[in-house]
Enzyme design. Sequence first.
Site, PDB file in Angstrom:
ATOM      1  N   ASN A  26       0.872  -1.180   0.000  1.00 10.09           N
ATOM      2  CA  ASN A  26       0.000   0.000   0.000  1.00 10.09           C
ATOM      3  C   ASN A  26       0.909   1.230   0.000  1.00 10.09           C
ATOM      4  O   ASN A  26       1.502   1.549   1.031  1.00 10.09           O
ATOM      5  CB  ASN A  26      -0.896  -0.015   1.242  1.00 10.09           C
ATOM      6  CG  ASN A  26      -1.676   1.280   1.403  1.00 10.09           C
ATOM      7  OD1 ASN A  26      -1.834   2.033   0.439  1.00 10.09           O
ATOM      8  ND2 ASN A  26      -2.158   1.543   2.607  1.00 10.09           N
ATOM      9  N   TRP A  27       1.006   1.856  -1.158  1.00 13.81           N
ATOM     10  CA  TRP A  27       1.907   3.018  -1.253  1.00 13.81           C
ATOM     11  C   TRP A  27       1.378   4.225  -0.476  1.00 13.81           C
ATOM     12  O   TRP A  27       2.088   5.203  -0.290  1.00 13.81           O
ATOM     13  CB  TRP A  27       2.078   3.416  -2.724  1.00 13.81           C
ATOM     14  CG  TRP A  27       2.910   2.484  -3.551  1.00 13.81           C
ATOM     15  CD1 TRP A  27       3.418   1.266  -3.171  1.00 13.81           C
ATOM     16  CD2 TRP A  27       3.356   2.698  -4.894  1.00 13.81           C
ATOM     17  NE1 TRP A  27       4.140   0.713  -4.204  1.00 13.81           N
ATOM     18  CE2 TRP A  27       4.119   1.571  -5.276  1.00 13.81           C
ATOM     19  CE3 TRP A  27       3.178   3.723  -5.827  1.00 13.81           C
ATOM     20  CZ2 TRP A  27       4.701   1.458  -6.540  1.00 13.81           C
ATOM     21  CZ3 TRP A  27       3.748   3.603  -7.083  1.00 13.81           C
ATOM     22  CH2 TRP A  27       4.504   2.478  -7.431  1.00 13.81           C
ATOM     23  N   LYS A  28       0.139   4.192  -0.077  1.00 16.91           N
ATOM     24  CA  LYS A  28      -0.530   5.349   0.534  1.00 16.91           C
ATOM     25  C   LYS A  28      -0.392   6.556  -0.414  1.00 16.91           C
ATOM     26  O   LYS A  28      -0.314   6.366  -1.621  1.00 16.91           O
ATOM     27  CB  LYS A  28       0.038   5.643   1.917  1.00 16.91           C
ATOM     28  CG  LYS A  28       0.123   4.409   2.821  1.00 16.91           C
ATOM     29  CD  LYS A  28       0.369   4.794   4.245  1.00 16.91           C
ATOM     30  CE  LYS A  28       0.748   3.579   5.054  1.00 16.91           C
ATOM     31  NZ  LYS A  28       0.122   3.555   6.356  1.00 16.91           N
ATOM     32  N   HIS A 118      -9.589   0.835   4.800  1.00 18.77           N
ATOM     33  CA  HIS A 118      -8.299   1.075   5.458  1.00 18.77           C
ATOM     34  C   HIS A 118      -8.526   2.021   6.634  1.00 18.77           C
ATOM     35  O   HIS A 118      -9.331   2.953   6.541  1.00 18.77           O
ATOM     36  CB  HIS A 118      -7.297   1.662   4.457  1.00 18.77           C
ATOM     37  CG  HIS A 118      -5.901   1.678   5.005  1.00 18.77           C
ATOM     38  ND1 HIS A 118      -5.474   2.630   5.895  1.00 18.77           N
ATOM     39  CD2 HIS A 118      -4.846   0.841   4.805  1.00 18.77           C
ATOM     40  CE1 HIS A 118      -4.210   2.381   6.217  1.00 18.77           C
ATOM     41  NE2 HIS A 118      -3.802   1.298   5.566  1.00 18.77           N
ATOM     42  N   GLU A 120      -6.988   4.445   7.714  1.00 21.35           N
ATOM     43  CA  GLU A 120      -6.798   5.878   7.431  1.00 21.35           C
ATOM     44  C   GLU A 120      -8.042   6.461   6.748  1.00 21.35           C
ATOM     45  O   GLU A 120      -8.339   7.646   6.911  1.00 21.35           O
ATOM     46  CB  GLU A 120      -5.524   6.074   6.594  1.00 21.35           C
ATOM     47  CG  GLU A 120      -4.269   5.851   7.443  1.00 21.35           C
ATOM     48  CD  GLU A 120      -3.043   5.387   6.676  1.00 21.35           C
ATOM     49  OE1 GLU A 120      -3.023   5.504   5.441  1.00 21.35           O
ATOM     50  OE2 GLU A 120      -2.101   4.898   7.333  1.00 21.35           O
ATOM     51  N   GLU A 189      -5.539  -5.211  10.430  1.00 17.29           N
ATOM     52  CA  GLU A 189      -4.547  -4.172  10.636  1.00 17.29           C
ATOM     53  C   GLU A 189      -4.838  -3.425  11.938  1.00 17.29           C
ATOM     54  O   GLU A 189      -5.667  -2.494  11.951  1.00 17.29           O
ATOM     55  CB  GLU A 189      -4.584  -3.170   9.479  1.00 17.29           C
ATOM     56  CG  GLU A 189      -4.216  -3.768   8.139  1.00 17.29           C
ATOM     57  CD  GLU A 189      -3.612  -2.709   7.227  1.00 17.29           C
ATOM     58  OE1 GLU A 189      -2.524  -2.941   6.727  1.00 17.29           O
ATOM     59  OE2 GLU A 189      -4.234  -1.640   7.057  1.00 17.29           O
ATOM     60  N   GLY A 195       2.119   2.211  10.580  1.00 22.16           N
ATOM     61  CA  GLY A 195       3.013   3.348  10.414  1.00 22.16           C
ATOM     62  C   GLY A 195       3.680   3.797  11.699  1.00 22.16           C
ATOM     63  O   GLY A 195       4.272   4.872  11.757  1.00 22.16           O
ATOM     64  N   SER A 231       3.262  -2.203  10.243  1.00 24.20           N
ATOM     65  CA  SER A 231       4.719  -2.172  10.430  1.00 24.20           C
ATOM     66  C   SER A 231       5.392  -3.507  10.100  1.00 24.20           C
ATOM     67  O   SER A 231       6.325  -3.926  10.790  1.00 24.20           O
ATOM     68  CB  SER A 231       5.069  -1.717  11.848  1.00 24.20           C
ATOM     69  OG  SER A 231       4.605  -0.382  12.064  1.00 24.20           O
ATOM     70  N   GLY A 252       2.613  -1.209   4.227  1.00 26.21           N
ATOM     71  CA  GLY A 252       2.603   0.205   3.868  1.00 26.21           C
ATOM     72  C   GLY A 252       3.999   0.713   3.572  1.00 26.21           C
ATOM     73  O   GLY A 252       4.548   0.514   2.490  1.00 26.21           O
ATOM     74  N   GLY A 253       4.593   1.376   4.558  1.00 24.74           N
ATOM     75  CA  GLY A 253       5.877   2.044   4.366  1.00 24.74           C
ATOM     76  C   GLY A 253       6.937   1.190   3.689  1.00 24.74           C
ATOM     77  O   GLY A 253       7.640   1.666   2.782  1.00 24.74           O
TER      78      GLY A 253
END
Length: 267
Positions: A26-28, A118, A120, A189, A195, A231, A252-253
Site C-alpha cells: 500500500n503506497w498510501k 483502510h 486511514e 490491521e 506506520g 509495520s 505500507g511504508g
Amino acid sequence: MESRRFGANSTVSGEGRMRGKLVVGNWKMNGALAANAKLLDRLVSGWQSSGPAREGAARGLAVCVPFPYLGQAQAALGGSSIAWGAQDVSAHASGAFTGEVAAAMLVEFGCRYALVGHSERRQWHAETDLQVAAKARAALAAGITPVACVGETLAEREADATAAVVLRQFAAVAAALGTDLPKIVLAYEPVWAIGTGRTASPEQAQEVHALLRAALRKAGAADVSMLYGGSVKAGNARALFAMPDVDGGLVGGASLDADEFLAIARA
Ligand code: PEP
C-alpha cells in the site's frame, strides 16, 4: 478446525481447500512518476528472479498505488506476475460523486484489487462499516477483489474491545456480500501498529486472525486469504507469516523500498 502448513506458499485449511498466499503493498499517498518507474522496474526484475519463492503461490504479489499512477502501474506490471490495485473505490457505479472513482474505472486500468476500509479512510474520512461494506460490494460487482481492512485502535485494545470491534467491522462486510464473501481478501490491521513501527507480535496477530477465521468459517468463507498489516518489515515478516491463520501481509511504508518489499514477499 486446524490448518496445517503446505509447501512454501499455500496453506491447506481443515476443509482441505487451499488458501492463497498474498503480499500487497500500500503506497498510501506517496510516489512520483520517476521514482515509481524505478520502484516498479526493480519489483518486476526482482520478483521474476525470485523463482522458487513463488512456486505454488495462488496469488502472489500486488501493489495498491494512488489513482493517478494506475496507468503507470498497468504499463509497468502488465505481463508480469505482479498485480496492482487501488487504495479505495466508490460505493457508487457512476454519477454526481465528485472526487470519487468507480470500480468500472479501476477495471479499465487492469486493477485486480481495491483496498476498502483502510483505517486511514475510516479515521480521516469517517468511513462507516456500512460504507466500507458497500464499497466491497461495488468492487466485487465489477470483478475486483476487495481487500477489506479491519482493526482496532489502541484505546479499543486497551479497553478489551478488540474482538468486538473487528467482528463488528467484519460482520458488516459479510452481511453485504452474502454468498460472495469467499471472493474477498481480509486484512487485519491493528491501527496502533500502522506506520508506528510497533508491530503486533505473531501471537497477537494469530489470536485475532483465528477469531476472524472462525467468523469466516461460520459465514461459509473459511478459505478467504487473511493478511496481517502493521509495520511489517523484512525482519518480522517470516515470524508473522508463519502463523497458521496469517496468509500474507498488507505492507505500507516498507512497500516503497523494492528490496525490503521483495524480502517481505519472499518470507
Ligand atoms: C498500511 O498502510 O496498510 C500499513 C500496514 O502501513 P505500515 O506497514 O507502514 O504500518
